[in-house]
Design a protein around this motif. Sequence first.
Motif, PDB file in Angstrom:
ATOM      1  N   UNK A  55       9.113  31.211 -13.061  1.00 59.98           N
ATOM      2  CA  UNK A  55       9.203  32.247 -12.027  1.00 59.98           C
ATOM      3  C   UNK A  55       8.780  31.716 -10.667  1.00 59.98           C
ATOM      4  N   UNK A  56       7.719  30.884 -10.657  1.00 58.42           N
ATOM      5  CA  UNK A  56       7.268  30.284  -9.396  1.00 58.42           C
ATOM      6  C   UNK A  56       8.293  29.285  -8.869  1.00 58.42           C
ATOM      7  N   UNK A  57       8.884  28.509  -9.780  1.00 57.17           N
ATOM      8  CA  UNK A  57       9.914  27.550  -9.382  1.00 57.17           C
ATOM      9  C   UNK A  57      11.122  28.273  -8.773  1.00 57.17           C
ATOM     10  N   UNK A  58      11.534  29.377  -9.399  1.00 56.88           N
ATOM     11  CA  UNK A  58      12.655  30.165  -8.860  1.00 56.88           C
ATOM     12  C   UNK A  58      12.324  30.654  -7.455  1.00 56.88           C
ATOM     13  N   UNK A  59      11.089  31.104  -7.252  1.00 57.53           N
ATOM     14  CA  UNK A  59      10.683  31.583  -5.922  1.00 57.53           C
ATOM     15  C   UNK A  59      10.816  30.489  -4.874  1.00 57.53           C
ATOM     16  N   UNK A  60      10.391  29.287  -5.210  1.00 52.73           N
ATOM     17  CA  UNK A  60      10.472  28.166  -4.266  1.00 52.73           C
ATOM     18  C   UNK A  60      11.930  27.791  -3.994  1.00 52.73           C
ATOM     19  N   UNK A  61      12.732  27.705  -5.052  1.00 51.32           N
ATOM     20  CA  UNK A  61      14.148  27.351  -4.890  1.00 51.32           C
ATOM     21  C   UNK A  61      14.854  28.378  -4.015  1.00 51.32           C
ATOM     22  N   UNK A  62      14.601  29.659  -4.259  1.00 50.79           N
ATOM     23  CA  UNK A  62      15.269  30.684  -3.463  1.00 50.79           C
ATOM     24  C   UNK A  62      14.730  30.759  -2.044  1.00 50.79           C
ATOM     25  N   UNK A  63      13.493  30.355  -1.823  1.00 48.95           N
ATOM     26  CA  UNK A  63      12.992  30.271  -0.450  1.00 48.95           C
ATOM     27  C   UNK A  63      13.793  29.235   0.333  1.00 48.95           C
ATOM     28  N   UNK A  66      17.258  30.588   1.004  1.00 46.28           N
ATOM     29  CA  UNK A  66      17.262  31.518   2.141  1.00 46.28           C
ATOM     30  C   UNK A  66      17.142  30.775   3.463  1.00 46.28           C
ATOM     31  N   UNK A  67      16.329  29.716   3.507  1.00 44.26           N
ATOM     32  CA  UNK A  67      16.246  28.916   4.731  1.00 44.26           C
ATOM     33  C   UNK A  67      17.590  28.273   5.055  1.00 44.26           C
ATOM     34  N   UNK A  68      18.279  27.825   4.025  1.00 43.23           N
ATOM     35  CA  UNK A  68      19.606  27.257   4.225  1.00 43.23           C
ATOM     36  C   UNK A  68      20.573  28.314   4.751  1.00 43.23           C
ATOM     37  N   UNK A  69      20.478  29.530   4.215  1.00 45.85           N
ATOM     38  CA  UNK A  69      21.338  30.618   4.687  1.00 45.85           C
ATOM     39  C   UNK A  69      21.036  30.961   6.146  1.00 45.85           C
ATOM     40  N   UNK A  70      19.760  30.949   6.514  1.00 43.14           N
ATOM     41  CA  UNK A  70      19.383  31.200   7.909  1.00 43.14           C
ATOM     42  C   UNK A  70      19.964  30.118   8.809  1.00 43.14           C
ATOM     43  N   UNK A  74      22.581  30.849  11.825  1.00 43.94           N
ATOM     44  CA  UNK A  74      22.299  30.464  13.210  1.00 43.94           C
ATOM     45  C   UNK A  74      23.379  29.510  13.724  1.00 43.94           C
ATOM     46  N   UNK A  75      23.778  28.560  12.895  1.00 45.71           N
ATOM     47  CA  UNK A  75      24.858  27.652  13.284  1.00 45.71           C
ATOM     48  C   UNK A  75      26.153  28.387  13.567  1.00 45.71           C
ATOM     49  N   UNK A  76      26.465  29.380  12.728  1.00 44.97           N
ATOM     50  CA  UNK A  76      27.685  30.168  12.938  1.00 44.97           C
ATOM     51  C   UNK A  76      27.592  30.984  14.227  1.00 44.97           C
TER      52      UNK A  76
END
Length: 181
Positions: A55-63, A66-70, A74-76
């Motif tokens: 569960x902690x690993x999933x939280x880090x991966x999805x963080x 989300x940073x990649x999505x941000x 921003x690039x778009x």
Amino acid sequence: PVERTSKRAIWPVLLEVSILTFLLGIAMNAIPNLTNHTEDMLRALGDYYIAPWYGQLISIVFAFLLLSAVNTAIGALVGIQFSMARDRELPAVFGRLNRFGMPTLALIVATSVPVLVLLTEHDLLRLASFYAIGVVGAITLNLGATATNFALRLKPWERTLLFVAAAVLFLIELTIAFEKH
């Protein structure tokens, strides 16, 4: 050619999103007494089905996801502002490049708007509502603009389908805006 490559790109993503959404829905509903996990559902799934460390690993991966999505958003936004400045739809200053080849003012605007939203709104559910309104609105505008652009060579059934989809999504947009205030 776009006609061939777009189908190869869209169908796997469509199937993946549809199947994974279905499976995650089943997994969420299978956990007994699962409540109060609106902000960390994937972590709760990882904790329950595998182990707390997962569960902690999933939280880090999805963080990071989300940073990649941000970064992508921003690039778009920078690209859109730059293109609009080049087309004289925005002032020319939005198209002026710095020594690194980046439009400075467009970058400042594209970065500060999301930061201001996050500084003024802290409730994740309300932010999710903003996201839903933005995504459905963007898709509605895209479909509607494509359906009404008669310079594009579309078959009548394609144009009709785009227009009907845009109209349905517009009604969905109104419903989301009304329900989510």
